[in-house]
Design a protein around this motif. Structure first.
Motif, PDB file in Angstrom:
ATOM      1  N   LEU A 217      16.114 -30.584  -4.421  1.00 34.22           N
ATOM      2  CA  LEU A 217      15.020 -31.777  -5.122  1.00 34.22           C
ATOM      3  C   LEU A 217      15.549 -32.866  -4.202  1.00 34.22           C
ATOM      4  O   LEU A 217      16.502 -33.627  -4.412  1.00 34.22           O
ATOM      5  CB  LEU A 217      15.404 -31.668  -6.291  1.00 34.22           C
ATOM      6  CG  LEU A 217      14.515 -32.651  -7.325  1.00 34.22           C
ATOM      7  CD1 LEU A 217      13.331 -32.254  -7.498  1.00 34.22           C
ATOM      8  CD2 LEU A 217      15.636 -32.620  -8.251  1.00 34.22           C
ATOM      9  N   MET A 218      15.237 -34.014  -3.372  1.00 36.68           N
ATOM     10  CA  MET A 218      14.813 -34.654  -3.014  1.00 36.68           C
ATOM     11  C   MET A 218      14.590 -35.601  -3.875  1.00 36.68           C
ATOM     12  O   MET A 218      14.044 -35.873  -4.633  1.00 36.68           O
ATOM     13  CB  MET A 218      13.709 -35.309  -1.907  1.00 36.68           C
ATOM     14  CG  MET A 218      13.714 -33.681  -0.971  1.00 36.68           C
ATOM     15  SD  MET A 218      15.461 -34.149   0.636  1.00 36.68           S
ATOM     16  CE  MET A 218      14.602 -35.952   1.093  1.00 36.68           C
ATOM     17  N   PHE A 219      15.202 -36.655  -3.956  1.00 33.99           N
ATOM     18  CA  PHE A 219      15.213 -38.121  -4.718  1.00 33.99           C
ATOM     19  C   PHE A 219      16.299 -39.583  -4.208  1.00 33.99           C
ATOM     20  O   PHE A 219      16.360 -39.347  -3.206  1.00 33.99           O
ATOM     21  CB  PHE A 219      15.932 -37.824  -5.751  1.00 33.99           C
ATOM     22  CG  PHE A 219      17.518 -38.058  -5.511  1.00 33.99           C
ATOM     23  CD1 PHE A 219      18.255 -39.294  -6.021  1.00 33.99           C
ATOM     24  CD2 PHE A 219      18.094 -36.393  -5.561  1.00 33.99           C
ATOM     25  CE1 PHE A 219      19.600 -38.679  -5.503  1.00 33.99           C
ATOM     26  CE2 PHE A 219      19.503 -36.603  -5.910  1.00 33.99           C
ATOM     27  CZ  PHE A 219      20.232 -37.887  -5.513  1.00 33.99           C
ATOM     28  N   SER A 281      20.406 -33.689  -0.787  1.00 31.30           N
ATOM     29  CA  SER A 281      21.573 -33.704  -1.504  1.00 31.30           C
ATOM     30  C   SER A 281      21.860 -32.055  -1.779  1.00 31.30           C
ATOM     31  O   SER A 281      22.685 -31.764  -3.133  1.00 31.30           O
ATOM     32  CB  SER A 281      22.847 -34.472  -1.631  1.00 31.30           C
ATOM     33  OG  SER A 281      22.840 -35.255   0.338  1.00 31.30           O
ATOM     34  N   THR A 282      21.103 -32.048  -2.906  1.00 35.73           N
ATOM     35  CA  THR A 282      20.639 -31.106  -4.034  1.00 35.73           C
ATOM     36  C   THR A 282      20.781 -29.535  -3.160  1.00 35.73           C
ATOM     37  O   THR A 282      20.467 -29.708  -1.804  1.00 35.73           O
ATOM     38  CB  THR A 282      20.037 -30.454  -4.813  1.00 35.73           C
ATOM     39  OG1 THR A 282      18.122 -31.481  -4.831  1.00 35.73           O
ATOM     40  CG2 THR A 282      19.903 -32.355  -5.468  1.00 35.73           C
ATOM     41  N   ASP A 294      11.628 -18.821 -10.322  1.00 38.42           N
ATOM     42  CA  ASP A 294      13.033 -18.998  -9.768  1.00 38.42           C
ATOM     43  C   ASP A 294      12.632 -20.565  -9.444  1.00 38.42           C
ATOM     44  O   ASP A 294      13.610 -21.202  -9.571  1.00 38.42           O
ATOM     45  CB  ASP A 294      12.665 -18.473  -8.667  1.00 38.42           C
ATOM     46  CG  ASP A 294      13.753 -16.855  -8.410  1.00 38.42           C
ATOM     47  OD1 ASP A 294      14.514 -16.748  -9.665  1.00 38.42           O
ATOM     48  OD2 ASP A 294      13.411 -16.003  -7.467  1.00 38.42           O
ATOM     49  N   LEU A 295      11.030 -20.624  -9.588  1.00 34.93           N
ATOM     50  CA  LEU A 295      10.518 -22.318  -9.463  1.00 34.93           C
ATOM     51  C   LEU A 295      11.170 -23.116 -10.472  1.00 34.93           C
ATOM     52  O   LEU A 295      12.018 -23.860 -10.896  1.00 34.93           O
ATOM     53  CB  LEU A 295       9.241 -22.353  -9.406  1.00 34.93           C
ATOM     54  CG  LEU A 295       8.798 -21.974  -8.401  1.00 34.93           C
ATOM     55  CD1 LEU A 295       7.402 -22.375  -7.733  1.00 34.93           C
ATOM     56  CD2 LEU A 295       9.041 -23.018  -6.974  1.00 34.93           C
ATOM     57  N   SER A 296      11.019 -21.897 -11.865  1.00 35.36           N
ATOM     58  CA  SER A 296      11.315 -22.358 -12.970  1.00 35.36           C
ATOM     59  C   SER A 296      13.297 -23.611 -13.316  1.00 35.36           C
ATOM     60  O   SER A 296      13.395 -23.968 -13.683  1.00 35.36           O
ATOM     61  CB  SER A 296      10.987 -22.174 -14.314  1.00 35.36           C
ATOM     62  OG  SER A 296       9.613 -22.041 -14.415  1.00 35.36           O
ATOM     63  N   TRP A 300      15.319 -26.848 -13.505  1.00 36.43           N
ATOM     64  CA  TRP A 300      16.182 -27.216 -13.804  1.00 36.43           C
ATOM     65  C   TRP A 300      17.759 -27.506 -13.336  1.00 36.43           C
ATOM     66  O   TRP A 300      18.443 -28.600 -13.202  1.00 36.43           O
ATOM     67  CB  TRP A 300      16.430 -26.091 -14.832  1.00 36.43           C
ATOM     68  CG  TRP A 300      17.593 -26.276 -16.001  1.00 36.43           C
ATOM     69  CD1 TRP A 300      17.750 -27.203 -17.486  1.00 36.43           C
ATOM     70  CD2 TRP A 300      18.697 -25.195 -15.892  1.00 36.43           C
ATOM     71  NE1 TRP A 300      18.997 -27.115 -17.815  1.00 36.43           N
ATOM     72  CE2 TRP A 300      19.306 -25.957 -17.369  1.00 36.43           C
ATOM     73  CE3 TRP A 300      19.569 -24.267 -14.822  1.00 36.43           C
ATOM     74  CZ2 TRP A 300      20.975 -25.447 -17.213  1.00 36.43           C
ATOM     75  CZ3 TRP A 300      20.108 -23.921 -15.029  1.00 36.43           C
ATOM     76  CH2 TRP A 300      20.793 -24.398 -15.999  1.00 36.43           C
ATOM     77  N   ALA A 301      17.926 -26.657 -12.835  1.00 36.72           N
ATOM     78  CA  ALA A 301      19.183 -26.422 -11.812  1.00 36.72           C
ATOM     79  C   ALA A 301      19.638 -27.874 -10.525  1.00 36.72           C
ATOM     80  O   ALA A 301      20.352 -28.762 -11.141  1.00 36.72           O
ATOM     81  CB  ALA A 301      19.634 -25.335 -11.223  1.00 36.72           C
TER      82      ALA A 301
END
Length: 479
Positions: A217-219, A281-282, A294-296, A300-301
């Motif tokens: 997950l990019m932010f 960094s995730t 898996d996507l869900s 969350w993770a």
């Protein structure tokens, strides 16, 4: 509340048959509006085809905008050097001089982005990556389609195909109910090979044990005070290398129980905005981007990881004291899912050996870059200095299916080769080639694999794409 778990013994229900409204009939249907889809739509339209592009979101750009995958990686040959300890460019420092090996639609996109102030042009100073603003990317992508005369349909998710082994279009799920678009040739630019698999094409997933590269997950973090960060790095030059590091601070926070970093270090990049960084960094492992369970879980993770990393930056890293997350991806970034089996399977030997092909339609120079499917660590293997490899048209032609091409990260190749050609500049190049091939096939009423590849190469050159010099010379002589 955790994500819904996969049922252990799932019951099944029969669904009633249904009809779909025929929304359009066209020469070329492009499914997916990411970089590959943009390249395909522009390439097909400039080759004279009527083109419709279907996109699942309400905007274009794919991973560049939905997943905030920033910056665009280098599309230049490289002469790798050692990373500079203490460098605070927030851009790669180990690329060395290089030559662009992708042009065409990508070049047009980048020129427009730079002119609008939405990107920084690639150069030795940027490590040949392209920092960009995702909102400008959305706007310029729309402009590209407008200028090319491409029609589009947003909020439409491909769920099936028309035809059996000879694809005649696709079925789209929408708020208005199911729609069908008939096309002489269809191009799968979904990234996951959704259309190709529905049509019966063979596919593979991951490495030999089925594991794929992790999701991220990019932010975007703003209110970053660069001068304070630079002062820290000046005092601790061994703790930062261009775009990654902070090992001591990570160790300190981890020992205090305040950080559980899923990768080996903190990684972030500069953007066109002085007080902003793009954080990469995730890491979520053992999940698959074609599995809704898996996507869900990954969403969350990864968001839990993002919250922890953002807090770590604020508490521990000079320059981030007042920072906050301004935006995260609409969805977690997926590096790898299906690879469609084509008439040729590109291998790591092809990539690392800079192999050349007579039916080349695109080139790549990005290294083999495998984020560990099991945890921390990244494998990075470079091509010979100054070299690039060819991608043959056969990688875009799914076996056992006609009137369908694939473009982007789901083309035919091995797990290792995929880790190089998956980056966005290369997928846009394969997209443009697929679009041209589709347009020519539609015009001639022939299957894409029955075309003479020299016709595709000539049109690529006419559209300003980059092929190796000896091929271009041959096309000019033949023309």
């Amino acid at each position: 509340m955790p994500a819904l778990k996969r049922p252990e013994r799932a019951a099944r229900v029969a669904l009633p048959p249904r009809e779909a409204v025929v929304a359009a009939e066209t020469d070329v249907l492009v499914v997916g509006g990411g970089p590959a889809g943009l390249g395909a739509a522009v390439g097909a339209a400039e080759a004279g085809a009527r083109v419709v592009l279907a996109e699942r979101y309400g905007f274009l750009g794919g991973n560049a905008t939905a997943a905030l995958v920033m910056p665009l990686m280098s599309f230049h040959t490289a002469h790798p050097t050692k990373e500079r300890k203490g460098a605070t460019t927030l851009l790669p420092t180990d690329h060395g001089p290089g030559e662009a090996i992708i042009a065409g639609a990508l070049k047009t996109l980048l020129e427009k982005l730079v002119k609008a102030g939405g990107a920084i042009a690639p150069s030795l100073a940027t490590g040949y990556v392209v920092p960009f603003d995702p909102e400008w990317f959305k706007l310029i992508a729309l402009e590209l389609l407008d200028e090319a005369g491409v029609q589009f349909l947003f909020h439409s998710f491909a769920s099936g195909v028309l035809g059996d082994r000879r694809v005649e279009g696709a079925v789209l799920e929408t708020k208005a109910g199911p729609l069908a678009i008939r096309a002489r040739v269809t191009i799968d630019c979904t990234g996951d090979g959704d259309v190709a698999v529905q049509a019966g094409a063979p596919s593979e997933i991951g490495r030999s044990d089925g594991l794929v590269q992790p999701m991220t997950l990019m932010f975007r973090v703003v209110e970053f005070q660069r001068q304070n960060f630079e002062a820290y790095v000046t005092q601790n030059p061994k703790q930062w290398r261009g775009v990654h590091g902070l090992w001591d601070l990570v160790r300190e926070a981890s020992e205090r129980g305040e950080l559980r970093l899923p990768r080996e270090d903190i990684l972030f990049f500069a953007t066109p905005h002085e007080e902003e960084v793009s954080v990469n960094s995730t890491r979520v492992t053992r999940v698959l981007g074609t599995d809704v369970w898996d996507l869900s879980y990954a969403e969350w993770a990864s968001r839990k990881q993002m919250r922890q990393i953002a807090e770590f930056l604020r508490r521990y890293v000079p320059g981030f004291e007042k920072s906050y997350v301004a935006q995260s991806g609409v969805q977690v970034g997926v590096r790898e899912t299906r690879r469609i089996g084509g008439d040729y399977v590109l291998t790591a030997d092809d990539v690392l050996g800079a192999r050349k092909f007579d039916d080349a339609i695109a080139r790549g120079a990005y290294p083999v870059d495998i984020h560990n499917p099991e945890g921390k660590g990244t494998i990075l293997r470079h091509l010979p200095p100054g070299e690039a490899y060819d991608i043959p048209l056969r990688c875009l032609l799914p076996r056992a299916v006609d009137n369908l091409l694939v473009a982007g990260r789901c083309i035919s190749g091995t797990h290792e080769a995929h880790s190089s050609y998956r980056v966005m500049p290369i997928v846009m190049a394969t997209g443009q080639a697929a679009g041209i091939c589709a347009a020519l096939a539609a015009r001639k009423g022939r299957a894409p694999r029955d075309l003479d590849v020299r016709e595709v190469q000539r049109e690529l050159v006419r559209q300003g794409a980059s092929l190796r010099r000896d091929l271009v010379a041959e096309k000019a002589t033949a023309g």
